[in-house]
Design an enzyme around this catalytic site. Structure first.
Site, PDB file in Angstrom:
ATOM      1  N   GLN A 184       0.841  -1.203   0.000  1.00  0.00           N
ATOM      2  CA  GLN A 184       0.000   0.000   0.000  1.00  0.00           C
ATOM      3  C   GLN A 184       0.871   1.246   0.000  1.00  0.00           C
ATOM      4  O   GLN A 184       1.897   1.285   0.687  1.00  0.00           O
ATOM      5  CB  GLN A 184      -0.885   0.006   1.256  1.00  0.00           C
ATOM      6  N   GLU A 230      -3.344   5.606  -0.670  1.00  0.00           N
ATOM      7  CA  GLU A 230      -3.990   6.353   0.417  1.00  0.00           C
ATOM      8  C   GLU A 230      -3.500   7.791   0.379  1.00  0.00           C
ATOM      9  O   GLU A 230      -2.314   8.039   0.196  1.00  0.00           O
ATOM     10  CB  GLU A 230      -3.599   5.706   1.748  1.00  0.00           C
TER      11      GLU A 230
END
Length: 759
Positions: free
Chosen positions: A149, A178
């Site tokens: 991520q 993110e």
């Protein structure tokens, strides 16, 4: 060194250590009374549980009447009364051994965990050392295929850069990206930009916008985000109350996300309670075990844990990094998907950072980093991650070194530039189509080529705020963005974004460990981790191994010869080697023979230091002549070894002194009556050997010929990792040299014609 010591009565090595990045780190004494205790704290409760009529009436030293709200939540929704007696009655050391026992199935251990209290879970994993924790983590994690991520943010909240950096992160293989903001009201603009960028290049990358919880949920309901992981959970009641929350309110929020098809993880991590001042004198691991039991009780898909914002504080405490590993193990043991920290940078020491990531890289994880900074450190609005844009290639090389899948794939420069251009064009088109602005070509161009926001000439945070508020006030949704992409001709990106929206409707990616690869959801359901020892579990396929190995700057024989060929014409302009037939032994006592290697001046034309071979020979000859000697050049074809080049040359020299010289610049002074590897002087560090050193070598050879013992020429080095920098090239060069040798070949007499001065 004539400098005075910087301080009296101190070994100066401590001054050296004071200048190391490590000394910027804080370290704390272990102090359980004040919460500075990683594991097995003296104030942690002893594991216990009592079931009466199918109800937990006592747990970890407290009767039901004394339960705080966390105890109550765990007792009601985490603990399975049917398993408690068996799980709590089994010796903790025995369970710890089962965690690393290949014959005990993962499913059996997960079942037992559902009957264990936080104190029991913490006690079990405390029996494992760091190696055992890493092994158990590899066995217990939920999904077989590892993922990763990325953080995608910038210091200006510039939507053009966000889209370009999101597309770049997607290209490198991140499964989730993110973002967060420097200015909170820019959340809507950030969300729109990142979801557009994430749709460039491939479909299926999940995206979240970390914001204030209510605002984040509104952005999710508008369709911009596809997962959330910032629902924070704490290990003490006072920590919850400080945030106006309870386990029940967090569970309600988690359910709200899931009801809208948004993947959901909670966030917790060691030392959060210590940072807030509500640690209750408990160890970090015990408090985190409480958090993880609560998260399982909430029914969320997984957790982002492993310190997170508290990681630097945890790492400051003795055993703190082991504790971070241990809490990750508890997470996967409870069957939660785990984004295993490696988020906030816990040290200024690159050695500590590299050591911290390694267990997760080789064990694999659902998401190895819960926030790899795909952007530069100063652009990371979450604060610097363990790894950031600066260190991306270090991480790629670690994957290659250990043949471990860290979820990323090296990319070429052209592809990245194409994707960044496409992403900037796409977000600019959306902004224009929705009437939010009109980015000009100069703004777009500055972003495409920029490494970070210092180099862009695009939107300022204040200008972004106007765009963001317009998105929110006009109730623009992801469907408006999809329509804008389609109208402006970005058909593939519109389809990719619509694909994610459809997944939200189907709910297929609401399973534990879900991510999207190749347009297909994989999760713990259809890609379960079944590690049972060698030959089982996740293994690199041949194709994946090739992808990971394809980093930049790899050498092979063809590349070495291509690079050398570029210098051939320049060398031919300044020196000519004339072969005069077989070389015989000389008789002149002043004569020093220089034995050159087979590829010297025929295939290879520069030393590793970049010196022209003509210049090197000229300096050696000048040195010999300045010492009263005469130089004779011989090409040796029976060997390419430096020692044997020197010894063979010495045996041909009238003085008995010879110099062996390889094309890469390694040189030796030898004497005819010495053993092959017992030379007089050796220049083994060719990359840092200067022309002056070669002249000194010639001078000393002449001195040895006169029967003197000169001061050896020493090539100083400052600890450079010359092996890492050059040994790949050295091995290829030496292979070229040896390919030109012939057993028993006769030495060749060489006459040099210097035609000019080499650069």
């Amino acid at each position: 060194m004539n400098e005075e010591p910087p301080s009296a009565n101190r070994w100066r090595r401590f001054d050296d250590w004071d200048r190391r990045p490590l000394r910027l780190d804080n370290f704390a004494l272990e102090d359980p009374d004040n919460g500075f205790c990683a594991m097995s704290g003296p104030h942690d409760p002893a594991p216990s549980a009592l079931v009466r009529n199918g109800r937990i009436v006592a747990m970890d030293g407290r009767d039901e009447a004394e339960f705080d709200m966390i105890d109550l939540f765990i007792a009601r929704y985490h603990l399975d009364p049917a398993i408690v007696e068996e799980a709590m009655g089994t010796d903790s050391l025995e369970i710890a051994r089962r965690l690393v026992d290949l014959t005990t199935p993962r499913e059996e251990l997960v079942r037992l965990a559902h009957g264990m209290t936080p104190a029991k879970l913490a006690e079990v994993v405390a029996h494992l050392n760091a190696l055992e924790i890493a092994f158990a983590y590899g066995k217990m994690r939920a999904r077989a295929t590892p993922g990763n991520q990325a953080h995608v943010t910038n210091a200006k909240d510039d939507p053009l850069q966000l889209a370009a950096d999101a597309a770049t992160a997607v290209a490198f293989g991140f499964d989730e990206i993110e973002t967060t903001m420097r200015v909170s009201r820019n959340a809507w603009s950030n969300a729109l930009a990142c979801c557009v960028g994430a749709a460039v290049g491939r479909p299926g990358v999940l995206f979240q916008c970390s914001s204030e919880e209510a605002e984040e949920l509104r952005i999710g309901m508008a369709g911009f985000t596809s997962y959330a992981e910032t629902v924070s959970v704490y290990g003490t009641e006072k920590s919850f109350i400080d945030g106006d929350d309870t386990p029940w309110s967090k569970a309600f929020l988690a359910a709200a996300y899931a009801s809208r098809g948004i993947k959901m993880r909670c966030t917790s991590g060691a030392a959060a309670e210590l940072l807030m001042g509500f640690h209750e004198r408990k160890s970090l691991l015990y408090l985190e075990a409480r958090c993880l039991c609560m998260q399982r009780a909430m029914g969320v898909q997984g957790t982002q844990n492993g310190g997170i914002d508290g990681a630097p504080l945890a790492a400051a405490i003795p055993g703190g990094v082991r504790e971070l590993m241990a809490e990750n193990l508890i997470a996967v043991w409870l069957d939660l998907e785990c984004a295993s920290g490696n988020d906030a940078r816990s040290s200024e020491s690159e050695i500590r950072v590299g050591a911290k990531i390694l267990p997760f890289l080789i064990a694999g994880s659902d998401l190895i980093c819960s926030g790899f900074g795909s952007i530069l450190k100063y652009d990371n609005s979450f604060n610097p991650s363990s790894f950031n844009g600066e260190e991306m290639e270090d991480y790629l090389v670690l994957q290659r070194d250990f043949e471990a899948d860290g979820g990323l794939t090296p990319q070429g420069e052209d592809r990245i530039l194409d994707l960044r251009t496409r992403a900037v064009d796409a977000i600019s088109a959306v902004i224009a189509e929705l009437g939010l602005g009109d980015p000009d070509p100069a703004m777009k161009r500055s972003v495409v080529y920029a490494s970070g926001s210092d180099e862009t000439r695009s939107y300022s945070p204040g200008q972004v705020a106007v765009i963001s508020e317009a998105i929110r006030e006009r109730h623009i949704t992801v469907l408006d963005v999809i329509r804008a992409l389609h109208v402006r001709g970005f058909i593939e990106e519109a389809a990719n974004l619509l694909f994610i929206v459809k997944l939200r409707v189907s709910g297929d990616y609401l399973q534990t460990g879900a991510l999207v690869r190749g347009g297909r959801v994989i999760s713990a359901i259809n890609d379960p981790n079944r590690y049972e020892g060698p030959g089982s579990g996740y293994r690199l396929t041949a194709e994946r191994r090739r992808e990971i190995a394809a980093i930049r700057g790899q050498l092979d024989r063809r590349e070495v010869l291509r690079a050398e060929a570029a210098f051939e014409a320049a060398e031919a302009a300044v020196i000519r080697y004339r072969t005069m037939g077989p070389a015989s032994a000389g008789s002149d006592p002043r004569e020093i023979v220089v034995g050159i290697s087979p590829a010297f001046g025929t295939r290879l034309f520069r030393t590793l230091a970049g010196h022209s071979l003509a210049r090197v020979l000229a300096e050696i000859i000048a040195g010999i002549e300045s010492g009263g000697g005469t130089a004779r050049i011989v090409r040796l074809r029976h060997t390419a070894d430096t020692s044997f080049l020197g010894l063979s040359a010495a045996r041909l020299a009238g003085s008995g002194i010879g110099i062996g010289l390889q094309a890469k610049g390694t040189a030796v002074i030898h004497k005819r009556d010495r053993l092959p590897h017992n030379n007089l002087e050796l220049f083994s560090n060719a990359p840092i050997t200067t022309l002056a050193h070669y002249r000194g070598l010639g001078e000393n050879a002449a001195a040895y010929a006169r029967g003197e013992s000169p001061e050896p020429v020493v090539v100083p080095q400052r600890g450079e990792a010359l092996g890492a920098r050059y040994h790949g090239r050295v091995a290829l060069i030496y292979a070229i040299e040896t390919s030109l040798t012939t057993d028993g070949a006769t030495p060749e007499e060489i006459v040099l014609d210097f035609l000019g001065t080499a650069e």
